[in-house]
Design an enzyme around this catalytic site. Sequence first.
Site, PDB file in Angstrom:
ATOM      1  N   ASP A  30      21.023  12.236   2.998  1.00 41.50           N
ATOM      2  CA  ASP A  30      21.605  11.288   2.058  1.00 41.50           C
ATOM      3  C   ASP A  30      21.898  12.006   0.738  1.00 41.50           C
ATOM      4  O   ASP A  30      21.041  12.732   0.210  1.00 41.50           O
ATOM      5  CB  ASP A  30      20.612  10.151   1.838  1.00 41.50           C
ATOM      6  CG  ASP A  30      21.136   9.084   0.914  1.00 41.50           C
ATOM      7  OD1 ASP A  30      22.084   8.381   1.304  1.00 41.50           O
ATOM      8  OD2 ASP A  30      20.605   8.948  -0.202  1.00 41.50           O
ATOM      9  N   GLU A  78      26.020  13.902   3.013  1.00 36.32           N
ATOM     10  CA  GLU A  78      27.022  13.396   2.076  1.00 36.32           C
ATOM     11  C   GLU A  78      27.183  14.391   0.925  1.00 36.32           C
ATOM     12  O   GLU A  78      26.326  14.451   0.041  1.00 36.32           O
ATOM     13  CB  GLU A  78      26.593  12.046   1.503  1.00 36.32           C
ATOM     14  CG  GLU A  78      26.496  10.936   2.529  1.00 36.32           C
ATOM     15  CD  GLU A  78      25.949   9.654   1.909  1.00 36.32           C
ATOM     16  OE1 GLU A  78      26.614   8.610   2.032  1.00 36.32           O
ATOM     17  OE2 GLU A  78      24.851   9.696   1.306  1.00 36.32           O
TER      18      GLU A  78
END
Length: 460
Positions: free
Chosen positions: A303, A332
């Site tokens: 994340d 990400e």
Amino acid sequence: TTFRLWAPTAANVKLNLYKSGTEGADDLIEQIEMKPDVNGTWIARKDGDQNGVYYTYLVDVNGSTVEACDPYARTTGVNGKRAMVIDLAATNPEGWENDTDPNADLGMTDAVIYELHVRDLSIDESSGIQQKGKYLGLIEEGTKTPSGIPTGLDHMKALGITHLHILPMYDYGSVDESRLDVPQFNWGYDPVNFNVPEGSYSTDPFHGEVRVKEMKQMVKGLHDNGISVIMDVVYNHVYHDQPFCFNQIVPGYFSRISHDGVWSNGSFCGNDTASERSMVRKYIVDSVNYWADEYHIDGFRFDLVGLIDVQTINEIVQTVHKKHPNVIFYGEGWDMPTELTKSGVELAIQPSSYKMPDFAFFSDTLRDLLRGRIQEHTAPGFVAGADTAREALDASFMGMPDWAAQPCQCINYVSCHDNHTLFDRIALTAPEASREDRIRMNRLAAAFSILSQGTPFFQA
């Protein structure tokens, strides 16, 4: 059992041993003075079989005393407040020593990734699954809806996926594990104990060994059915900054604090992780290796990896690959504003992909071209008939958007747990279209994801 804690700024440290894992329970067994040891660590030893004994650290720091969970805790009692000593070998399911990744021979671009939340798969009454919302619910076989449609594991096998990406399943803070009779839900992007399985997905969150056993059973059950397991990890921030155990023990060390004393907020969660600090980096590298070693995890999705530094990511990949060359990594790579604690630190963002050759990134380029820009909810993309930049679409189809160094670093997706589902977005951008045409648009987006070079990724 030997206990070691890194607390270089502490004046004194004690070890509390408890009978139960419930915070506030008046069941102290013993308090042991810890002795200062090498490199800012404190150490204590307790003879005898301590398996199942709960513990915390009592730390005198900055003129006050705090009681904290062990940052390296392997498991905990309810709600993650007290760590537990555990014989990990005793938690292994039958045949665990021979358990392997069923798709270890696949290249990165041969994987087909399916993103799922543990609770979502089984919680509905129509699922036909007995262990609703639990780790074990993911591996029940032969389940169907009342009308006979296969559900759960059988449904996933029928899809033809290779890798199951499970939303966070470490111990997180927003679900009260002591009240599981009350319906509760969170995605899990609020870490409390990074090395502990989430208790609400177990059948008994009060006994620390249960969550460990059942998560391992889930992994083995998925492996036995040809599905590799990817773990969603959130090292870029924690649930609450100051109550986080690492920051309690060494105040402010784990998180980035700006020059004016404000916690850095590139994560929009109020506390960005200072991965550039040596003991934070060590902690993250140790943690990922632990999940790969102990739980046989086959992949990791990071994340907001753009808040983690390049050196930390490369150390993670290199150390894990020494034992587990098949493990895949992606995340990400958004460029988020963050207050670094050191100069010269490079962050793991998309344009730095060439510096992390074995780490892949979500392609928001393909996503926005196909469905429309993410922040403009009614703006159509290619699948809804928009006039899209052809060269950019071609490059994405070949797994080479302008930030990618090679196609195996490109995760091709149109929908994930964030923002609108694909079908809802199509409904917003093509309000006049019939349901049949919206289904065709949905299928066109799926075709791009599955046929483009790179790795296809689908939301459950």
